[in-house]
Design a protein around this motif. Structure first.
Motif, PDB file in Angstrom:
ATOM      1  N   ARG A 137       0.839  -1.206   0.000  1.00 18.44           N
ATOM      2  CA  ARG A 137       0.000   0.000   0.000  1.00 18.44           C
ATOM      3  C   ARG A 137       0.873   1.254   0.000  1.00 18.44           C
ATOM      4  N   ASN A 184       1.239   1.629  14.850  1.00 20.47           N
ATOM      5  CA  ASN A 184       0.375   0.615  14.219  1.00 20.47           C
ATOM      6  C   ASN A 184       0.540   0.555  12.706  1.00 20.47           C
ATOM      7  N   TYR A 185       1.008   1.656  12.118  1.00 20.52           N
ATOM      8  CA  TYR A 185       1.381   1.673  10.695  1.00 20.52           C
ATOM      9  C   TYR A 185       2.747   2.334  10.615  1.00 20.52           C
ATOM     10  N   GLU A 189       1.966   4.866   7.501  1.00 14.47           N
ATOM     11  CA  GLU A 189       1.485   6.200   7.881  1.00 14.47           C
ATOM     12  C   GLU A 189       2.628   7.195   7.981  1.00 14.47           C
ATOM     13  N   ARG A 315      -6.240   0.269  15.435  1.00  7.00           N
ATOM     14  CA  ARG A 315      -6.303   1.190  14.288  1.00  7.00           C
ATOM     15  C   ARG A 315      -7.048   2.423  14.756  1.00  7.00           C
ATOM     16  N   THR A 317      -8.914   4.102  13.065  1.00  2.70           N
ATOM     17  CA  THR A 317     -10.241   4.031  12.453  1.00  2.70           C
ATOM     18  C   THR A 317     -11.095   2.881  13.001  1.00  2.70           C
ATOM     19  N   GLN A 473     -12.824   3.051   7.883  1.00  2.00           N
ATOM     20  CA  GLN A 473     -11.468   2.804   7.375  1.00  2.00           C
ATOM     21  C   GLN A 473     -10.929   4.060   6.713  1.00  2.00           C
ATOM     22  N   ARG A 474      -9.611   4.055   6.515  1.00  2.00           N
ATOM     23  CA  ARG A 474      -8.951   5.201   5.894  1.00  2.00           C
ATOM     24  C   ARG A 474      -9.045   5.118   4.373  1.00  2.00           C
TER      25      ARG A 474
HETATM   26  O1  G3H Z   1      -4.601   3.887  12.626  1.00  2.00           O
HETATM   27  C1  G3H Z   1      -5.148   4.621  11.823  1.00  2.00           C
HETATM   28  C2  G3H Z   1      -5.065   4.305  10.396  1.00  2.00           C
HETATM   29  O2  G3H Z   1      -5.062   5.476   9.650  1.00  2.00           O
HETATM   30  C3  G3H Z   1      -6.152   3.379   9.959  1.00  2.00           C
HETATM   31  O3  G3H Z   1      -6.002   3.063   8.631  1.00  2.00           O
HETATM   32  O4  G3H Z   1      -8.312   2.258   8.203  1.00  2.00           O
HETATM   33  O5  G3H Z   1      -6.468   1.801   6.607  1.00  2.00           O
HETATM   34  O6  G3H Z   1      -6.533   0.648   8.823  1.00  2.00           O
HETATM   35  P1  G3H Z   1      -6.873   1.870   8.038  1.00  2.00           P
END
Ligand code: G3H
Length: 537
Positions: A137, A184-185, A189, A315, A317, A473-474
């Motif tokens: 991604r 977490n990312y 991120e 996450r 989100t 989700q993002r």
């Molecule tokens: O932790 C926050 C992220 O921006 C969530 O992204 O919805 O793609 O898992 P995601």
């Protein structure tokens, strides 16, 4: 059934074995990989192993430098000098040439996939499939960013005439960016901040997240090889020790941070010239689901399980509280619990695994506190094994009935606990959302357009994304990712991030015979990187 086999045994597949400790003994400063001879910090896995005396302990993965204030300030100075108040090589470089650097970097980065994916799995406990997704991604995001910037640049390549004034309007860089991503990312991120910041002509000091640090090691050489000196500086150590003096210097133009509001508030308060500081923040959220009596319950359950428990609920989100109408709550709960029970737990490389160890050492104890608090106030863990914990591993707990007296009603758990609230009147979840400190997203479950329409119209003013019959989700990453209230500042997405890390700036002149002649010659000479009508294809 008790939890078992969640520790390393002899069956780590060969491709995922950590054969040696990884000692990150350099850091990136002013275009050099500088040797680090100072104090180091040990980096542990989210996964436990049995030591020679039969005790369980987190597996040691390697070490990173534990840098001090003076190193942070050196890195800042490097980025500051490289930007050179907008006169530096990177800031004035042709967009096309910056794109080439990013493309070269991406080509080198792609070669590190296996190593980075493996480190994501060990450090933060992400499953193999999710770790691959995070890497791929990120690569896709970089290429989409390049294409979007080309498109923006093509649109900016025309000269406008308005009221007798010619202007070429482009987007220019902002300056020095302090960039900090979340655990977490730790790759995706962080790069969603770093790459748009760089491609727009800014220079950066970049500090990895608290967990997920070593996975950047395979990329250091690529950063060093592909960017002019000082454009990317990478420092290791505690956020407080390193980021505080950087902010106090007043030399940072943008604080780009995905993390928590306590750090974000503290860091911005240290900046002596607040009007100069742009904030790009992704912070806490407590996204609710509202499950209406006229929904497709099976679909709602499926999306809520995914939304609440993907990557163990870690996450921003994630669905962090479920409001379910009282008429269907019994059926919903039974089906929800059945689905949670099917989630396979284990280690990140186990096939089909969904629930994995948590990287934050204090998280299991925190989850336990939330469960005990809710239990003392009348909730029950309604799923088998819910909350069962061994070391860093916590099986998801589904709590019901949850009410406003419980901590989990308000607090962002960021982990494997799912609070379910039964509601009678739709104003109960609506009031919850209006009064919440957060305003990122919501999920609405109903098959009836007449029930959905009024809710949609109210909720779009409370949060920034209303998901219908789908988890929060993002992605897709071209959609705006943003939040209201304490959840975010500035918008991220492939396109929005390019706007976020740049500012509109123009060159203008009155149209008259002499100026028109000068402009014509200026364009023909192709001597300016800014004033030109060249199209990047
Ligand atoms: O932790 C926050 C992220 O921006 C969530 O992204 O919805 O793609 O898992 P995601």
């Amino acid at each position: 059934m008790t939890l078992q086999n969640v520790f390393i045994n002899q069956q780590v597949p060969d491709q995922f074995k950590m054969k040696d400790l990884l000692h990150q003994d350099t850091y990136l400063l002013d275009g050099e990989l500088v040797n680090w001879n100072g104090e180091t910090t040990q980096v542990y896995a989210s996964i436990y192993e049995e030591n020679t005396s039969g005790e369980l302990q987190r597996k040691l993965l390697g070490t990173v430098p534990n840098m001090r204030k003076e190193h942070a300030l050196e890195a800042l100075e490097s980025a500051y000098n490289a930007y050179d108040k907008g006169r530096g090589e990177w800031a004035v470089m042709k967009v096309e040439d910056r794109i080439k650097c990013i493309e070269n970097f991406t080509t080198m980065m792609k070669k590190t996939r296996d190593e980075v994916v493996k480190l994501i799995m060990w450090e933060i406990g992400k499953t193999y499939l999710d770790a691959c997704k995070e890497f791929d991604r990120t690569i896709a995001y970089i290429y989409d960013t390049i294409n979007d910037l080309k498109e923006i640049d093509r649109k900016q390549s025309n000269i406008q005439l308005e009221s007798g004034v010619y202007a070429q309007i482009r987007r220019g860089p902002l300056g020095v960016i302090l960039c900090m991503g979340p655990y977490n990312y730790p790759l995706n991120e962080t790069f969603c901040l770093l790459i748009p910041a760089l491609i727009c002509g800014n220079t950066t000091v970049f500090k990895p997240a608290k967990y997920g640090i070593l996975l950047l090691s395979p990329l250091l050489k690529a950063f060093q090889a592909c960017f002019p000196k000082g454009v990317v500086n990478l420092i290791y150590g505690s956020g407080r020790t390193l980021a505080t003096p950087i902010m106090e210097s007043g030399k940072v133009d943008v604080l780009a941070l995905i993390g928590n509001s306590t750090s974000a508030n503290a860091l911005q308060s240290y900046h002596p010239k607040k009007n100069r500081l742009r904030l790009v923040l992704g912070l806490e959220a407590k996204n609710p689901a509202i499950v209406m009596p006229d929904c497709d319950i099976d679909l709602a359950v499926q999306e809520c399980v995914l939304g609440a428990l993907s990557y163990n609920g870690q996450r921003c989100t994630a669905l962090k509280i479920l409001f379910v109408h009282e008429d269907i709550v019994a059926e919903f709960n039974a089906k929800f619990v059945a689905e949670v029970s099917k989630l396979t737990y284990g280690l990140p490389w186990d096939e089909g695994v969904k629930v994995t160890p948590l990287p934050e050492p204090n998280k299991p104890a925190y989850i336990k506190e939330l469960i005990e608090d809710a239990a003392a106030k009348g909730a029950k863990v309604i799923n088998p094994q819910g909350g069962e914990t061994i070391k860093s591993f916590v099986f998801p707990a589904v709590l019901f009935p949850v009410n406003e007296k419980m901590r989990v009603f308000e607090e962002e758990q960021f982990g494997p606990v799912v609070p379910i609230v039964s509601f009678k009147d739709i104003n109960e979840p609506l009031d919850y959302i209006s009064n919440s400190n957060y305003g990122q997203q919501v999920s609405l479950f109903s098959e009836n357009p007449n029930s959905l329409a009024p809710l949609i119209d109210l909720l779009v003013n409370q949060v920034c994304r209303v998901n219908i019959n789908s988890q929060c989700q993002r992605g897709p990453d071209v959609f705006p990712f943003v939040g209201r209230k304490d959840s975010a500042m500035s918008t991220l997405s492939v396109h929005d991030a390019l706007r976020t890390f740049s500012i509109r700036t123009l060159v203008a002149f009155k149209s008259n015979e002499s100026n028109d002649q000068i402009l014509t010659e200026l364009l023909e000479s192709k001597a300016s990187n800014f004033v030109n009508t060249h199209y990047i294809l």
